[in-house]
Design a protein around this motif. Structure first.
Motif, mmCIF file in Angstrom:
data_model
loop_
_atom_site.group_PDB
_atom_site.id
_atom_site.type_symbol
_atom_site.label_atom_id
_atom_site.label_comp_id
_atom_site.label_asym_id
_atom_site.label_seq_id
_atom_site.Cartn_x
_atom_site.Cartn_y
_atom_site.Cartn_z
ATOM 1 N N GLY A 163 67.088 24.010 11.333
ATOM 2 C CA GLY A 163 65.900 23.194 11.501
ATOM 3 C C GLY A 163 64.686 24.089 11.396
ATOM 4 N N ARG B 121 71.412 16.078 5.406
ATOM 5 C CA ARG B 121 70.895 15.780 6.742
ATOM 6 C C ARG B 121 71.992 15.154 7.592
ATOM 7 N NH1 ARG B 121 65.184 15.713 7.364
ATOM 8 N NH2 ARG B 121 64.160 16.425 5.451
ATOM 9 N N GLU C 97 60.685 25.965 18.130
ATOM 10 C CA GLU C 97 60.956 24.531 18.186
ATOM 11 C C GLU C 97 62.063 24.183 17.180
ATOM 12 O OE1 GLU C 97 58.616 20.268 17.409
ATOM 13 O OE2 GLU C 97 57.917 22.140 16.507
ATOM 14 N N TRP C 98 62.852 23.143 17.485
ATOM 15 C CA TRP C 98 63.845 22.645 16.543
ATOM 16 C C TRP C 98 63.402 21.269 16.077
ATOM 17 C CZ3 TRP C 98 68.688 24.820 15.031
ATOM 18 C CH2 TRP C 98 69.463 23.993 14.213
ATOM 19 N N ALA C 99 63.101 21.135 14.786
ATOM 20 C CA ALA C 99 62.667 19.858 14.224
ATOM 21 C C ALA C 99 63.203 19.745 12.808
ATOM 22 C CB ALA C 99 61.142 19.763 14.222
ATOM 23 N N LEU C 100 63.277 18.521 12.323
ATOM 24 C CA LEU C 100 63.708 18.288 10.946
ATOM 25 C C LEU C 100 62.523 18.448 9.996
ATOM 26 C CD1 LEU C 100 66.070 15.209 11.314
ATOM 27 C CD2 LEU C 100 66.713 17.488 10.536
ATOM 28 N N PRO D 33 72.596 13.999 11.996
ATOM 29 C CA PRO D 33 71.735 13.657 13.132
ATOM 30 C C PRO D 33 71.141 14.892 13.806
ATOM 31 C CG PRO D 33 73.687 12.280 13.151
ATOM 32 C CD PRO D 33 73.900 13.303 12.063
ATOM 33 N N GLY D 34 69.825 15.019 13.731
ATOM 34 C CA GLY D 34 69.114 16.083 14.431
ATOM 35 C C GLY D 34 69.063 17.421 13.740
ATOM 36 N N ALA D 35 69.584 17.547 12.507
ATOM 37 C CA ALA D 35 69.610 18.857 11.862
ATOM 38 C C ALA D 35 69.813 18.712 10.365
ATOM 39 C CB ALA D 35 70.719 19.725 12.448
ATOM 40 N N CYS D 36 69.636 19.837 9.675
ATOM 41 C CA CYS D 36 70.025 19.966 8.270
ATOM 42 C C CYS D 36 71.225 20.904 8.198
ATOM 43 C CB CYS D 36 68.880 20.546 7.440
ATOM 44 S SG CYS D 36 67.435 19.481 7.295
ATOM 45 N N GLN D 37 72.092 20.692 7.216
ATOM 46 C CA GLN D 37 73.260 21.550 7.047
ATOM 47 C C GLN D 37 73.406 21.919 5.578
ATOM 48 O OE1 GLN D 37 76.733 19.667 8.817
ATOM 49 N NE2 GLN D 37 76.169 20.443 10.846
ATOM 50 N N HIS E 139 73.608 25.553 9.917
ATOM 51 C CA HIS E 139 73.099 24.406 10.684
ATOM 52 C C HIS E 139 71.677 24.770 11.087
ATOM 53 C CE1 HIS E 139 73.733 20.895 13.402
ATOM 54 N NE2 HIS E 139 72.964 21.571 14.247
#
Length: 219
Positions: free
Chosen positions: A44, A69, A52-55, A71-75, A42
């Motif tokens: 970013g 993708r 920072e955590w960003a897409l 919501p709010g992250a890549c997996q 999980h």
């Protein structure tokens, strides 16, 4: 970078340098001790700062296997274990696209999360690249002058290596510093109590990334 908890371990290794890979930094995330159940990276990126955590966009970061993708992250789902019982994902990050860090945790559904203590795992791209370059440059200098005496220090986030050798009765000192700061090297003789007698300042030359060097001769 290594983290461990409850019999599990996580490791991140730099496996590709930007100058050799079209500007992409290759990272290998290895997870050991998790078995064969579904395990998810999980993640970013950091743009304003490493933490920072960003897409990311597709031109900033990718993984193998490919990420999805949410919501709010890549997996990204980890493949099965290799012969050593380790599961690995390769991430490629492009710093010149405005990315400063890679941040992640591991997830097993529904509510199992593995972090670096209470925080996510964070890879500072500048530091990871600089530290590898620092070791490589020091090793190269050592190979070129195998008789040189060596000393290493780490202070306030800076790495320092000094190689000293006898050249015609004088002492040649080559210093390598890995730091994001612009530093100068102050040196000179001292009394037995280590107080300065005199001192001089030597500007450092940038060699690669955050690594600088300076050379002086002490008669």
């Amino acid at each position: 970078m290594i983290g461990s908890a409850a019999g599990h371990s996580v490791r991140v290794d730099v496996v590709g340098e930007p100058e050799d890979n079209g500007g992409w930094t290759g990272l290998e995330v290895s997870a050991d001790g998790f078995g064969d159940g579904e395990l998810i990276l999980h993640w970013g990126v950091g743009k304003q700062s490493p933490s920072e955590w960003a897409l990311p966009t597709d031109t900033q970061a990718t993984t193998t296997p490919a990420a999805t993708r949410v919501p709010g992250a890549c997996q990204t789902i980890f493949p099965s274990e290799d012969e050593q019982g380790c599961r690995k994902i390769k991430a490629e990050i492009k710093a010149d696209e405005g990315v400063k860090g890679f941040q992640f945790c591991l997830h097993r559904k529904p509510n199992d999360w593995l972090k670096d203590g209470k925080a996510n795992f964070i890879v500072d791209l500048a530091k990871s690249q600089g530290s590898k370059a620092f070791r490589s440059l020091v090793q190269k200098a050592s190979d070129e002058n195998p008789k040189a005496k060596q000393a290493f220090w780490s202070c306030n986030g800076a790495e320092v290596a000094v190689l000293a050798s006898d050249v015609g009765g004088a002492c040649k000192v080559q210093a390598f510093i890995n730091s994001e700061l612009d530093l100068v090297l102050q040196y000179g003789p001292a009394n037995n109590d280590r107080r300065w007698l005199t001192s001089e300042r030597l500007p450092l030359e940038k060699l690669q990334g955050t690594v600088s060097s300076g050379t002086m001769t002490l008669a």
